[in-house]
Design an enzyme around this catalytic site. Structure first.
Site: not given
Ligand code: NI
Length: 136
Positions: A15, A34, A40, A42, A80-81, A125
């Site tokens: 995200h 972020c 990047h 998580h 997911d992914h 997170e």
């Molecule tokens: Ni982040």
């Protein structure tokens, strides 16, 4: 007599936190790492808790298989992914913060549950940072 039943699931997603109404320097100040324009990821953990009375016929509050299928279909299969900003419609116009992701998960799962069941979502997170939403 109400019992809480929980299931934990996991997804990896990319995200970027960014508010287009703000300047680049304000965004960097607000969102730090972020805000990285190149994304990047998580490793998210999500815990869905369903609260309700035990069905005398089955002895269940909710069949764990049913809860698992709902989580897979509404959360894991969609997130997911993926890149949350680019791939998930819910975040086209909403910052994918842990808070907003938890609300989206709650709204999606709530629609799949019987009205007599209560739902609460905890979203991790990072190992240390997590948020909770119960529909209030
Ligand atoms: Ni982040």
């Amino acid at each position: 007599m109400k019992v809480k039943v929980s299931r934990k699931a996991h997804f990896n997603a990319a995200h970027r936190l960014h508010n287009p109404a703000l300047s680049d320097s304000e965004n960097e100040e607000l969102f730090g790492k972020c805000n990285n324009p190149n994304w990047h990821g998580h490793n998210y953990d999500v815990i869905a808790t369903v609260k309700g009375t035990i069905d005398p016929k089955t002895g269940y509050v909710i069949d764990m298989k049913v809860l698992k299928d709902i989580m897979n279909e509404e959360v894991i299969d969609r997130f997911d992914h993926r890149n949350l900003n680019l791939d998930v419609d819910d975040f086209q116009a909403m910052n994918p913060t842990a808070e907003n992701i938890a609300v989206v998960i709650w709204n999606r799962m709530r629609k799949r549950l019987n009205d007599n069941l209560e739902l609460s979502i905890i979203l991790y997170e990072t190992e240390r940072n997590f948020v909770e939403y119960s529909g209030e």
